[in-house]
Design an enzyme around this catalytic site. Structure first.
Site, PDB file in Angstrom:
ATOM      1  N   CYS A  96      11.035  12.888  -1.374  1.00  0.00           N
ATOM      2  CA  CYS A  96      12.176  13.797  -1.275  1.00  0.00           C
ATOM      3  C   CYS A  96      12.246  14.636  -2.550  1.00  0.00           C
ATOM      4  O   CYS A  96      13.309  14.836  -3.142  1.00  0.00           O
ATOM      5  CB  CYS A  96      13.483  13.049  -1.013  1.00  0.00           C
ATOM      6  SG  CYS A  96      13.795  11.656  -2.109  1.00  0.00           S
ATOM      7  N   ASP A 114       6.614   6.334   1.820  1.00  0.00           N
ATOM      8  CA  ASP A 114       7.679   7.166   1.245  1.00  0.00           C
ATOM      9  C   ASP A 114       7.986   6.606  -0.140  1.00  0.00           C
ATOM     10  O   ASP A 114       8.760   5.667  -0.284  1.00  0.00           O
ATOM     11  CB  ASP A 114       8.920   7.125   2.143  1.00  0.00           C
ATOM     12  CG  ASP A 114       9.973   8.126   1.719  1.00  0.00           C
ATOM     13  OD1 ASP A 114       9.666   9.323   1.670  1.00  0.00           O
ATOM     14  OD2 ASP A 114      11.122   7.701   1.436  1.00  0.00           O
ATOM     15  N   ASP A 137       9.713  -4.011   0.365  1.00  0.00           N
ATOM     16  CA  ASP A 137      10.407  -3.341  -0.742  1.00  0.00           C
ATOM     17  C   ASP A 137      10.334  -4.233  -1.963  1.00  0.00           C
ATOM     18  O   ASP A 137      10.374  -5.471  -1.861  1.00  0.00           O
ATOM     19  CB  ASP A 137      11.868  -3.046  -0.403  1.00  0.00           C
ATOM     20  CG  ASP A 137      12.415  -1.918  -1.269  1.00  0.00           C
ATOM     21  OD1 ASP A 137      12.359  -0.749  -0.830  1.00  0.00           O
ATOM     22  OD2 ASP A 137      12.872  -2.201  -2.396  1.00  0.00           O
ATOM     23  N   GLY A 197      15.973   1.819   4.759  1.00  0.00           N
ATOM     24  CA  GLY A 197      15.601   1.313   6.065  1.00  0.00           C
ATOM     25  C   GLY A 197      15.680   2.259   7.229  1.00  0.00           C
ATOM     26  O   GLY A 197      15.388   1.866   8.363  1.00  0.00           O
TER      27      GLY A 197
END
Length: 510
Positions: free
Chosen positions: A386, A333, A285, A259
Site C-alpha cells: 500500500c 502483501d 503473521d 485478515g
C-alpha cells in the site's frame, strides 16, 4: 509445517517491538521534532515531485513541470538545490513574495481538475505544504487533492454459502442509495463505495447516517459484508482472475493480518455442496496477537474455519511444507511504509521520510524471494504494497526476478487481467525512478528548516558520497525492460477516489 503450534503455545510478542519492521524502519527518522515540525509533508512533496511521470502522475496532469521529468542529482553528499525549506523561504523573501499561506486562487483554479465533488480541505497540512510551493509541484495537483480528502467508505459484499446478501443489497439500494452504491467498473455489483457528493467515510458514518452504520456493523459481524478498500481487494481478485485461486486451491497468505485478504481467499477456495474439492488457506503473521484477532474474524465470518491453518513465522524464512507440495497461489502483501493509506491514517505523513522505504526494501525483497521459492510450477505469487514508492514496488520485483531466474527456474510477470473490473483505471508499472535519501542532521540553523533530500543517479555515486543506507537494488537496472515492469499495476488515488496501491503478479514458469 515445522515450528510453533497454532494455539496456546504460540510464542508471545516481544515487548521491545523488535519484530515490528515498520517501527524499526522509522526509528531514526527524526522523532518528536520531525512529527511536530511538518517536515514529513514537505519531504513527501519533494520526493514524489521529483519522480518521473508514471510514479504518481500521468502525461495528462495539468501544468506538468520539468521537475517531474528529471530529479536534481547530487555530487557527493551535497543536497539537491532548493529542497531545504529555509532556503526556499529566503528566496521568497528575496523575491518579495510570501506563498507560505494557503493560496485560495490555486485551489480554485486546480480543484476543477478532479472528477470528484468532494471539496478540498485547504486546512489540511498536506494542502498547506503544497500551496507553499504550488508552482513547483503543480503537476501533483490531482494527486495531492485526492490525498487531502478523507477516503470514501468502501464495502465488499462477501460470497460464500452461509452469506445471504440479497436482503442487504436490497436494503442498501432501497434506503441508502444516496450514501453508497455499486461501483461502475464491477459487473458483479459486489463492491460498494460512497456516492459522489455524500462525503461519507469511516470517520463520519455514524454522524451522517447512524442507521447505515448499524447495518454495516451488523453485516460485518455476521459475515455478509466486509469493510475493505479497493486496493486491498485487488490481490485476491487478480489471483482469481488468472485462475491461480479457485475452488480447492492451496493458498498461503504470508503477512495475513488484519485478515481481509485471507477471508477473501477463503470464500473462493472452500468447498460447497456441488463439489468435493476442499481448499485451504494458510494464514501466517509474525505477530501472534494479530493472529488471535484474525482467528476471531474467521469464526465470525461464517466460512468453514477448519479450512484455515494459522502459523506464526517470520515470512522471510517461512518453512517448506512437510508434504513437499508447494502452493497454488501466494498472497505476498508485505510490510510497507503505507504512504498509499494516508487518506485513512493521519499518522503516516507527519513521520514520512524516504528512509522508511529504504529500510523496508531489504525485508520486502527477502519475503518476495521466499514466496517465489514456495510457489509451485504454474502457480502465481501476488506481490503488493500500500505504497507508491518504487523502492518498495518495482525495485523489489526487479531485484527478485534478477536473483531467482536461472537456466533451471523461470518466473515472469503476468499482464493485468483486463477482463477483471472492466472500466477500472489501472496504471502500468514504471521502469525508471529517482532514488532519494534524507539526512535529518543536514539542517540549517533555522527553525523553519526541514533538512533536504539528496538524489543520486547511481549506486556508485551514492557509495562515493558515503550514503550508508544505499543498496544497489534501489536503482533501476538495465534488465528492467526485459522483466516487463509495465505489467505491474499502480492504483492512483486520483483515478477512482481510492488509496494508493501496487500489485505485481509473478508466475513460476518452470
Amino acid at each position: 509445517f515445522t515450528g510453533p503450534p497454532q494455539e496456546d503455545n504460540m510464542p508471545k510478542r516481544k515487548k521491545s517491538g523488535s519484530n515490528n519492521p515498520l517501527s524499526s524502519a522509522r526509528k531514526d527518522v527524526g522523532g518528536l521534532w520531525h512529527r511536530k515540525s511538518g517536515a514529513g509533508y514537505h519531504l513527501f512533496l519533494s520526493y514524489y515531485g521529483n519522480q518521473p511521470i508514471g510514479v504518481v502522475t500521468t502525461e495528462g496532469d495539468s501544468h506538468q513541470s520539468k521537475s517531474a521529468i528529471t530529479a536534481p542529482q547530487c555530487d557527493g553528499n551535497k543536497a539537491a538545490k532548493g529542497n531545504s525549506r529555509a532556503a526556499k523561504k529566503r528566496r521568497r523573501k528575496k523575491n518579495g513574495s510570501n506563498s507560505s499561506s494557503v493560496d485560495a486562487n490555486v485551489i480554485a483554479a486546480t480543484s476543477t481538475t478532479s472528477s470528484f465533488s468532494q471539496d478540498v480541505d485547504a486546512s489540511h497540512p498536506l494542502m498547506q505544504a503544497f500551496n507553499s510551493d504550488s508552482d513547483k509541484y503543480a503537476h501533483l495537483t490531482n494527486f495531492i487533492h485526492a490525498l487531502s480528502r478523507p477516503l470514501p467508505l468502501t464495502l465488499r459484499i462477501r460470497k460464500h454459502e452461509s452469506a445471504d446478501s440479497s436482503e442487504l443489497t436490497q436494503t442498501l439500494s432501497r434506503n441508502f442509495s444516496n450514501f453508497v452504491s455499486p461501483v461502475a467498473y464491477d459487473p458483479t455489483k459486489q463492491i460498494y463505495q460512497s456516492t459522489p457528493g455524500s462525503n461519507l467515510c469511516k470517520f463520519n458514518l455514524g454522524h451522517q447516517s447512524p442507521e447505515l452504520k448499524s447495518i454495516v456493523v451488523d453485516a460485518s459481524m455476521n459475515g455478509t459484508l466486509a469493510r475493505q478498500e479497493l486496493g486491498s481487494m485487488l490481490p485476491v481478485l487478480s489471483l482469481e482472475a488468472v485462475d491461480a485461486i479457485r475452488k480447492g486451491s492451496k493458498v498461503l497468505d504470508m503477512c495475513a493480518s488484519p485478515g481481509s485478504k485471507t477471508l477473501q481467499a477463503l470464500e473462493i477456495v472452500v468447498s460447497n455442496s456441488e463439489t468435493k474439492t476442499r481448499g485451504r488457506v494458510i494464514a501466517n503473521d509474525v505477530h501472534p496477537k494479530r493472529l488471535d484477532s484474525l482467528r476471531d474474524a474467521v469464526h465470525r465470518s461464517g466460512v468453514p474455519a477448519e479450512r484455515v491453518t494459522y502459523t506464526n513465522f517470520d515470512a522471510s524464512v517461512f518453512p517448506f511444507p512437510k508434504s513437499k507440495k508447494l502452493f497454488d497461489a501466494i498472497i505476498c502483501d508485505v510490510p510497507c511504509s503505507g504512504d498509499g493509506t494516508i487518506r485513512k491514517d493521519p499518522h503516516i505523513l507527519p513521520m514520512w521520510s524516504p528512509r522508511t522505504s529504504n529500510e523496508l526494501h531489504g525485508l520486502q525483497l527477502k519475503i518476495l524471494l521466499r514466496a517465489m521459492e514456495l510457489i509451485k510450477k504454474g502457480g502465481v505469487v501476488c506481490y503488493s504494497t500500500c505504497s507508491l514508492n518504487p523502492i518498495e514496488d518495482e525495485a523489489v520485483v526487479s531485484a527478485a526476478l534478477r536473483e531467482m531466474n536461472s537456466d533451471d527456474i523461470c518466473y515472469q510477470l503476468l499482464d493485468w487481467p483486463e477482463e477483471l473490473l472492466p472500466g477500472f483505471t489501472r496504471r502500468p508499472g514504471v521502469d525508471t525512478w529517482n532514488v532519494g535519501f534524507y539526512d535529518a542532521n543536514n539542517l540549517e540553523k533555522d527553525d523553519d528548516d526541514f533538512g533536504s533530500l539528496s538524489f543520486y543517479d547511481s549506486y556508485d555515486s551514492a557509495v562515493e558520497a558515503e550514503v550508508k543506507e544505499a543498496k544497489e537494488s534501489f536503482w533501476p537496472n538495465s534488465a528492467n525492460n526485459k522483466h516487463s515492469l509495465h505489467r505491474c499495476s499502480r492504483l492512483f488515488p486520483q483515478d477512482q477516489d481510492t488509496g494508493g496501491f501496487f500489485v505485481a503478479l509473478i508466475k513460476r514458469i518452470k
